[in-house]
Structure formats: C-alpha cells, structure tokens
Write an enzyme that holds these catalytic residues in place. Structure first.
Site, PDB file in Angstrom:
ATOM      1  N   GLU A  62      -0.638  -1.463   4.869  1.00  0.00           N
ATOM      2  CA  GLU A  62      -1.997  -1.114   5.224  1.00  0.00           C
ATOM      3  C   GLU A  62      -2.143  -1.373   6.812  1.00  0.00           C
ATOM      4  O   GLU A  62      -2.756  -0.616   7.531  1.00  0.00           O
ATOM      5  CB  GLU A  62      -3.191  -2.089   4.550  1.00  0.00           C
ATOM      6  CG  GLU A  62      -3.159  -1.427   3.185  1.00  0.00           C
ATOM      7  CD  GLU A  62      -2.144  -1.701   2.103  1.00  0.00           C
ATOM      8  OE1 GLU A  62      -2.256  -1.311   1.021  1.00  0.00           O
ATOM      9  OE2 GLU A  62      -1.417  -2.635   2.455  1.00  0.00           O
TER      10      GLU A  62
ATOM     11  N   HIS B 202      -8.729  -8.514  -6.722  1.00  0.00           N
ATOM     12  CA  HIS B 202      -8.892  -7.023  -6.634  1.00  0.00           C
ATOM     13  C   HIS B 202     -10.370  -6.727  -7.220  1.00  0.00           C
ATOM     14  O   HIS B 202     -10.780  -5.587  -7.423  1.00  0.00           O
ATOM     15  CB  HIS B 202      -7.995  -6.457  -7.821  1.00  0.00           C
ATOM     16  CG  HIS B 202      -6.739  -6.578  -7.151  1.00  0.00           C
ATOM     17  ND1 HIS B 202      -5.864  -7.536  -7.615  1.00  0.00           N
ATOM     18  CD2 HIS B 202      -5.926  -5.725  -6.446  1.00  0.00           C
ATOM     19  CE1 HIS B 202      -4.475  -7.524  -6.881  1.00  0.00           C
ATOM     20  NE2 HIS B 202      -4.601  -6.337  -6.343  1.00  0.00           N
TER      21      HIS B 202
END
Length: 368
Positions: free
Chosen positions: A97, A166
């Site tokens: 990322e 998450h």
C-alpha cells in the site's frame, strides 16, 4: 503506467467546451431531488458504472490497487475495466500500500487522476503518510501550484466477523485532516453521484464505502443514470422529514436509522433523518436548520465515540443552535473497545436499531 504519464504531458489541459458542459450539467442535476426511481441498482454496480463512465470521459483517469485488474477487484467493483481499458489504465499492484499509494500521488502531481483502491481501509494505515503528508498538504504547501486530483476508495468500517484489525471506521480519522475531502455513500445513487464528483474533484478525496452495502439494491432515477450525473460534495440529504427529533448518520447506519424512524413513527414520534453523505466538508447548515426545527438531536455512527463524527456534530449544534435545544444531545456510536471477533459480542459493539429508538425516545422524554 509510464505510457499514461507520457500521454498526460502531451494531452494538455482539456477542452473548454467539455468542461463547461460538465459544470452546467452538474449544476442542473445537483439542484434536483432523486428520492425515488422506477429502476433499481446495487451499490456495487453504481460504483462500477461511475468509474467506467469517468474513465471513458477522461483518458487521464486510471485505476490501481491489489487485484483490481485480472481478478476484477476483491469485491468486483472494477469488473470488466481491464478488458475495456487495458493494463495501462487498470493497474494491478503488488501487496504494498505504501508503494502504490505513493505512485498514485506522484501520478496526480503529474496531472493524471488516479483512483486508488484499498482492499480495506484498514490497509490504508500502511499508506497514511502519503495520504496526509503528500496528498492532503501539497496544494497548501505549494501555494496553490500543485493540485492532487486523486481518489482513495475501498470498504470502510465493520463487515462481519473480521476482527479488530479489519473493522475500524476511518471517517473521523481522515475527516480531521485539512486538505482532504471525505465522502461516505449509503445508497446506489449516493455511490454513483459522489464517486463521480470525487473523480472530477481537483483535490484528494477519501471515499469510504461499506462492504455489507455492495450487494444491496436501491431505487435509482433516470436522471441518476445519466453519464453527466453528479452529486455536490459537502451537501447532506434529508432521507426522511420529521418534526420531533433530528437523527444524523452516514453510510450503513442510514439504513438502521431509517428502520428506527419507522418504529418511532409507530409510537407517534416524527424523526427527521439526515444522511450526511459528506463527512468533510460537513453540511453544518442542513444539520443546524433541522435541529432548529425539531429542537432535538441524536447522532449515530459505528466508529469509536471519542473524537468521532458524532462529537463534531454535537459541537457544531451546541455552538450554533444551543438555544433551540429542548433536550440534551444524544450520541450513539460503536463501543470504545477493539472490535470483538465473536458474533454476539460484535453485535453488542455496534449500534443497533433498538439503541437508536431508545436514544430518540430519551430526547423526546418518552423513555420508560
């Protein structure tokens, strides 16, 4: 990637007639209301069609992220785009990322319009330096010489059974940063109109979707299906008018609040439901106008309570409409704990319809 960078240098600044037409059509459609429609569309298809149409209209728009190409997206938001536009505009990245977000910001510096997908916004923490220090601050630090037209999009907040790492909501995180715009759609119309606005915007936009909404279908009007359709950034939508209590929320929680409003109506309480749509800029005018009408406020979000979106809304109402309040403001948020994995505890950690009903009844002095 290098091919589209070279093309952007040759293409120049775009045509006058196309941009003028787009601004004109934007002004016309944004003034209308799209509360109902004869057709239905899923949020997934709304996002896919918005990206497709913007890529077709502007060759500077491209998509990048993990599995966005050959796999057609982890949630199939980018389905069909690789086949249609090729690997130079639908760019499969490694699992890094920080790396691909930095490339995206650099491409935006060069005049391209990247749409960067995070498989989940929890992974954006790996790239947060590029989002905040490189994207959000460059226009200010360059005295307006550098625009960063980039969209960071992906699922945000809790899904189901994915644990503490998450399940976080990043609305308040990114909305606290000057230089970013933060959007959170609920319906298919929200998703389509707001994503188009985000891609066309000259500044960096954080676009927070919800995984559990992707497969939901919503009514959508013919106007919203037009390729020129666009929703204004910074404008909330009154989903349901009411006179007794104002309830503000965004994203998945809009559906919960609408269900709560139906239950409240059965008990004679008329709730006005505001879908924020835009977290930054926040539509303070619509919120305060509603509170001045109802004299009561309940704010709802699934994120953490401390320093949250609800807290900012409460502060705005206290600062601007305190004398109109007939009851203390009510905040309904996620529990102040890391998200539990167990399904029963996860439900307790997130706002539920009954929590919203109880809060609204307390504000209306109707609690038992």
């Amino acid at each position: 990637m290098w091919g589209i960078l070279r093309r952007s240098a040759v293409d120049g600044g775009g045509g006058f007639s196309a941009s003028s037409l787009r601004r004109t059509r934007f002004a016309l459609v944004s003034a209308r209301s799209y509360a109902a429609g004869s057709k239905e569309m899923t949020v997934r298809d709304a996002l896919n069609s918005a990206i497709d149409e913007e890529m077709s209209a502007d060759p500077k728009v491209f998509v990048m992220g993990e599995e966005v190409g050959q796999y057609q997206g982890a949630y199939k938001i980018t389905k069909g785009l690789l086949e249609k536009y090729g690997p130079e505009r639908v760019y499969d990245t490694p699992i890094t990322e920080a790396g691909f977000t930095g490339i995206g910001v650099g491409a935006a510096y060069a005049g391209l319009k990247p749409v960067v997908e995070f498989m989940t916004f929890n992974f954006s923490m790996q790239a947060i330096d590029h989002i905040i220090n490189s994207a959000a601050k460059s226009n200010y630090m360059s005295a307006g010489q550098i625009n960063v037209p980039i969209v960071f999009r992906g699922p945000n907040g809790a899904a189901a059974g994915v644990g503490a790492q998450h399940s976080q909501c990043y609305a308040a995180w990114y909305a606290s940063v000057p230089g970013l715009k933060v959007l959170a759609p609920y319906s298919a119309e929200d998703a389509r109109g707001l994503l188009k606005a985000a891609i066309r915007d000259p500044d960096p936009v954080v676009f927070l979707e919800n995984e559990l909404l992707y497969g939901e279908s919503f009514p959508i009007s013919e106007e919203a299906l037009d390729s020129s359709f666009c929703l204004p950034i910074g404008k909330a939508k009154i989903e349901r008018e009411g006179k007794d209590v104002t309830i503000t929320t965004f994203s998945k929680m809009v559906g919960f609040v609408l269900k709560a409003a139906e239950k409240l109506a059965e008990e004679g309480i008329s709730a006005e439901v505001i879908n924020l749509r835009s977290i930054r800029p926040l539509d303070r005018a619509t919120i305060n106008a509603s509170v001045r009408k109802t004299s009561r406020l309940v704010t709802v979000e699934e994120g953490f309570p401390q320093h949250g979106v609800c807290a900012e809304i409460c502060a705005s109402v206290v600062e601007e409409s305190f004398s109109y309040l007939d009851a203390p403001v009510e905040r309904i948020a996620g529990a102040d704990v890391p998200m539990p994995y167990a399904a029963n505890l996860e439900r307790l950690a997130l706002p539920q319809v009954e929590d919203i009903v109880r809060a609204a009844k307390r504000a209306c002095y109707r609690s038992k």
